[in-house]
Design an enzyme around this catalytic site. Structure first.
Site, PDB file in Angstrom:
ATOM      1  N   LEU A 178      44.032   4.527  -6.735  1.00 27.64           N
ATOM      2  CA  LEU A 178      44.889   3.690  -5.894  1.00 27.64           C
ATOM      3  C   LEU A 178      45.696   2.843  -6.868  1.00 27.64           C
ATOM      4  CD1 LEU A 178      42.425   2.428  -3.091  1.00 27.64           C
ATOM      5  CD2 LEU A 178      44.158   4.225  -2.926  1.00 27.64           C
ATOM      6  N   ASP A 179      46.948   2.585  -6.525  1.00 27.55           N
ATOM      7  CA  ASP A 179      47.778   1.749  -7.398  1.00 27.55           C
ATOM      8  C   ASP A 179      47.144   0.368  -7.546  1.00 27.55           C
ATOM      9  OD1 ASP A 179      49.539   3.844  -7.413  1.00 27.55           O
ATOM     10  OD2 ASP A 179      50.829   2.999  -5.860  1.00 27.55           O
TER      11      ASP A 179
END
Ligand code: URA
Length: 237
Positions: free
Chosen positions: A105-106
């Site tokens: 996930l960013d």
């Protein structure tokens, strides 16, 4: 029959180094199926073995599977020289070598992330061939029109020519700025780039679900818990 070296098992169960595990074994603190074993190289069946270490019964887990509610600002990586990672977050309770996040996930994305040390499991979950759904709740910087929904549901081509599979899109709020998007692959910045195609920027991104596994609502940001066997079964549903 999963056979493992005794020092590896003791090191994992007691969360100590292999070197320390060998000392514990050598000192006669490890009892395997009722017999004290001082040879660290002995291979034991991890499914059936009864292990007592320093008088305490222990259960060996070959792998751990952790559900984390990832907060913003934390890196989806195993380790980093200067920045805090998701593995650093779970280390207090799960200090095992080989832990990694299943997919990324960013840094600014929140929500469901699985951390494990089971490489085969991780590959299977992120492989596009598995077609596992990932559901994101997105706050956009503009209303998402019916036409935008149609475009995303048909499968967009990203600015660099990469094709995306059709997504499932649901507008959740009256102002049409909050949407649920379900995708079955995990391309780099996929949601942000898909929304870019319809001219929308992402203000907030949160992953809510992977397959049939929904983020536990009792887990606050930064909190985690071990996945149960039924959680793991749900994931594939
Ligand atoms: N898509 C993105 O753009 N970012 C994420 O973190 C996950 C999916």
């Amino acid at each position: 029959m999963p056979l493992e070296r005794l020092d590896k098992v003791v090191s994992s169960v007691c969360e100590i180094s292999r070197k320390d595990a060998r000392s514990v074994i050598k000192c006669g603190q490890v009892v395997v199926d009722g017999v004290t074993v001082k040879d660290a190289a002995v291979r034991i069946d991890t499914e059936t073995v009864k292990l007592t270490i320093s008088g305490e019964d222990k259960t060996y887990k070959q792998f751990v599977y952790i559900m984390l509610n990832k907060p913003q600002g934390i890196l989806s990586a195993s380790n980093d020289r200067s920045r805090k990672t998701v593995v650093d977050l779970v280390k207090a309770d799960f200090d095992r070598p080989g832990l990694f996040p299943v997919g990324r996930l960013d840094k600014d994305t929140t929500g469901l992330l699985i951390v494990t040390d089971d490489g085969d499991f991780g590959h299977k979950v992120i492989s596009p061939k598995s077609f596992i759904e990932k559901e994101y709740i997105v706050l956009c910087d503009k209303p998402i029109t019916d036409r935008d929904v149609k475009v995303l549901e048909q499968g967009v081509t990203l600015a660099d020519g990469t094709p995306c599979r059709p997504a499932k899109v649901l507008v959740l709020s009256e102002d049409r700025m909050t949407v649920s998007i379900v995708i079955t692959e995990g391309k780099y910045h996929e949601i942000k780039r898909m929304l870019g195609v319809v001219g929308a920027g992402v203000c907030q991104l949160h992953r809510k679900r992977i397959g049939g596994l929904t983020l536990d609502p009792t887990l606050n940001l930064g909190c985690y818990r071990e996945l149960s066997v039924s959680d793991l079964c749900n994931l594939w549903k």
